[in-house]
Enzyme design. Structure first.
Site, PDB file in Angstrom:
ATOM      1  N   SER A  97       0.828  -1.209   0.000  1.00 50.09           N
ATOM      2  CA  SER A  97       0.000   0.000   0.000  1.00 50.09           C
ATOM      3  C   SER A  97       0.859   1.254   0.000  1.00 50.09           C
ATOM      4  CB  SER A  97      -0.903   0.003   1.237  1.00 50.09           C
ATOM      5  OG  SER A  97      -1.637  -1.185   1.290  1.00 50.09           O
TER       6      SER A  97
HETATM    7  C1  LIG Z   1      -3.306  -4.833   0.126  1.00 46.42           C
HETATM    8  S1  LIG Z   1      -2.566  -6.394   0.333  1.00 46.42           S
HETATM    9  C2  LIG Z   1      -1.811  -6.249   1.939  1.00 46.42           C
HETATM   10  C3  LIG Z   1      -0.545  -5.459   1.961  1.00 46.42           C
HETATM   11  C4  LIG Z   1       0.377  -5.839   3.079  1.00 46.42           C
HETATM   12  N1  LIG Z   1      -0.132  -5.449   4.362  1.00 46.42           N
HETATM   13  C5  LIG Z   1       1.772  -5.316   2.849  1.00 46.42           C
HETATM   14  O1  LIG Z   1       2.317  -4.646   3.724  1.00 46.42           O
HETATM   15  O2  LIG Z   1       2.330  -5.610   1.779  1.00 46.42           O
HETATM   16  C6  LIG Z   1      -3.922  -7.476   0.751  1.00 46.42           C
HETATM   17  C7  LIG Z   1      -3.498  -8.901   0.938  1.00 46.42           C
HETATM   18  O3  LIG Z   1      -4.592  -9.596   1.537  1.00 46.42           O
HETATM   19  C8  LIG Z   1      -4.547 -10.923   1.073  1.00 46.42           C
HETATM   20  N2  LIG Z   1      -5.841 -11.573   1.324  1.00 46.42           N
HETATM   21  C9  LIG Z   1      -6.987 -11.512   0.600  1.00 46.42           C
HETATM   22  N3  LIG Z   1      -7.947 -12.236   1.182  1.00 46.42           N
HETATM   23  C10 LIG Z   1      -7.418 -12.780   2.285  1.00 46.42           C
HETATM   24  C11 LIG Z   1      -7.904 -13.632   3.290  1.00 46.42           C
HETATM   25  N4  LIG Z   1      -9.164 -14.084   3.289  1.00 46.42           N
HETATM   26  N5  LIG Z   1      -7.072 -13.989   4.287  1.00 46.42           N
HETATM   27  C12 LIG Z   1      -5.789 -13.540   4.326  1.00 46.42           C
HETATM   28  N6  LIG Z   1      -5.248 -12.735   3.392  1.00 46.42           N
HETATM   29  C13 LIG Z   1      -6.061 -12.348   2.391  1.00 46.42           C
HETATM   30  C14 LIG Z   1      -4.191 -10.777  -0.397  1.00 46.42           C
HETATM   31  O4  LIG Z   1      -3.684 -11.997  -0.925  1.00 46.42           O
HETATM   32  C15 LIG Z   1      -3.172  -9.640  -0.337  1.00 46.42           C
HETATM   33  O5  LIG Z   1      -1.878 -10.148  -0.257  1.00 46.42           O
END
Ligand SMILES: C[S@@+](CC[C@H](N)C(=O)[O-])C[C@H]1O[C@@H](n2cnc3c(N)ncnc32)[C@H](O)[C@@H]1O
Length: 394
Positions: A97
């Site tokens: 992000s």
């Molecule tokens: C915007 S990214 C997060 C960025 C992260 N915090 C970073 O510092 O890089 C959102 C993440 O949530 C994950 N995601 C989506 N659905 C999910 C779920 N049900 N459980 C865990 N992770 C999930 C996606 O695969 C993605 O990697």
């Protein structure tokens, strides 16, 4: 000089602090955690409606510029299987992000040393590393649903010296019951319906902080405080933060072409209500989205020099659509509506209700999460005769 101490990065971090997005107690973490360790070799950049790959080896300067820039960095498309073939994807499914958004979340989460935090959506592992720097890696647990992303984050955290952060490969919607109680659940993936599991895994007085979205209001940051009875209440603290949703709760954005057919014969009426009233104000959008479930909207800017533009309102489930067509110099604009729902009528009725209720801001809507689900209600409406609106959000 490492990139985290380069003048441009330090300037970016200091700007975010000076703007009051986050307190300066986070400065050391932003300057210590090497962001390039967490960003994969292949990132993705926009090219028209698609995303195309950018390999570090091919253009190291551009790669580094993006990694230490002010924008977000897309790190995975189409759940790891690019829809357009090698090097071309459609939908971003993981990203690092924007720095100011990460900072905003850390600030809104009121995260302090001594706390134990459960992060949902590990992604690159960068946010987990910031948390680990300030709280100690042993106080950070993070869950990622995608095994490849989780493995990458695990390795990056180890390289950066935060190898004892617990990275769990699982569906984050279930949280991590074995690790409870946490002081905070910090989700970096949007939850249109906040899972009750998160609430049950936070101590009383602790917070669940998550991006939130609905089809009509695709942005928001929700802060919920957990009570002694195990329920959580709170509301939106921001209406501009936009994140991808939990995999099971994805809101599929549709194009006009997916909903509208040439053979559709719409009803035609006209209006003196300018569509900007329905789309530009986050507080109005929230109220409309609440009452017009499943409806998305899309603004199509003018292409010629006649100043004409339009807004489409789309419901892919019932295949209903409405179109507001703007043209300058007139006071009434045509409305086309098709399908079992009359989306323009629904949206304008919701807007009128909102104005009659005193135009309540999003902070006046209370979210409650219990084992029965997520409830949303308007508290203290100005005009009591309008009643309290409560129910499930679509
Ligand atoms: C915007 S990214 C997060 C960025 C992260 N915090 C970073 O510092 O890089 C959102 C993440 O949530 C994950 N995601 C989506 N659905 C999910 C779920 N049900 N459980 C865990 N992770 C999930 C996606 O695969 C993605 O990697």
């Amino acid at each position: 000089m490492s990139s985290t101490t380069s003048p441009s990065w330090v300037g970016l971090v200091d700007d975010v602090i000076a703007e009051g997005v986050v307190g300066k107690q986070w400065r050391a973490a932003f300057l210590a955690v090497p962001r390039e360790v967490f960003i994969p070799e292949v990132i993705w950049r926009e090219a028209g409606d698609d995303l195309v790959s950018l390999r570090r080896a091919e253009d190291p300067e551009e790669w580094l510029r993006r990694v230490y820039g002010s924008g977000y960095v897309v790190t995975q498309v189409d759940d790891g299987s690019p829809a357009g073939g090698e090097g071309r994807g459609r939908v971003a499914t993981s990203s690092a992000s924007r720095v100011d958004i990460v900072a905003l979340m850390l600030d809104a989460g009121k995260v302090e040393p001594g706390m134990r935090v459960l992060e949902i959506g590990t992604g690159t592992g960068y946010t987990a590393a910031l948390l680990a720097h300030r709280l100690g890696p042993e106080n950070v647990t993070t869950i990622e649903i995608d095994p490849e992303l989780a493995a990458h984050a695990r390795a990056a955290l180890a390289t950066a010296g935060y190898g004892t952060v617990r990275v769990i490969t699982a569906d984050g919607a279930r949280g991590h019951a074995a690790g409870r109680p946490f002081d905070r659940v910090l989700s970096t993936v949007a939850a249109p319906q906040v899972p009750n599991a998160w609430v049950t895994q936070v101590r009383p007085g602790g917070l669940v902080l998550t991006p939130w979205s609905s089809p009509y209001q695709p942005a928001g940051l929700l802060s919920l405080t957990v009570a002694a009875d195990g329920t959580a209440t709170g509301g939106l603290v921001n209406t501009t933060v936009s994140f991808m949703q939990l995999r099971d709760q994805r809101i599929r954005r549709v194009t006009v072409a997916e909903v509208v057919r040439d053979t559709d014969i719409p009803d035609i009426s006209d209006t003196d209500l300018h569509a900007s009233h329905l789309c530009n104000d986050g507080h109005a959008r929230f109220a409309i989205g609440f009452q017009v479930p499943g409806c998305q909207w899309e603004y199509v800017p003018a292409t010629g020099d006649d100043g004409r533009w339009c807004v489409w309102f789309l419901d892919p489930v019932s295949r209903s659509w409405a179109r507001f067509a703007y043209q300058p110099g007139v006071r009434r604009w045509p409305i086309h509506q098709f399908g079992p729902r009359r989306l323009w009528d629904e949206a304008t009725a919701a807007y009128q209700w909102w104005t009659n209720a005193g135009r309540p801001p999003v902070t006046q809507w209370r979210f409650t999460v219990t084992p029965a689900g997520q409830q949303v209600e308007l508290v203290n409406p100005i005009r009591q005769e309008q009643g309290t609106r409560a129910g499930e959000l679509a």
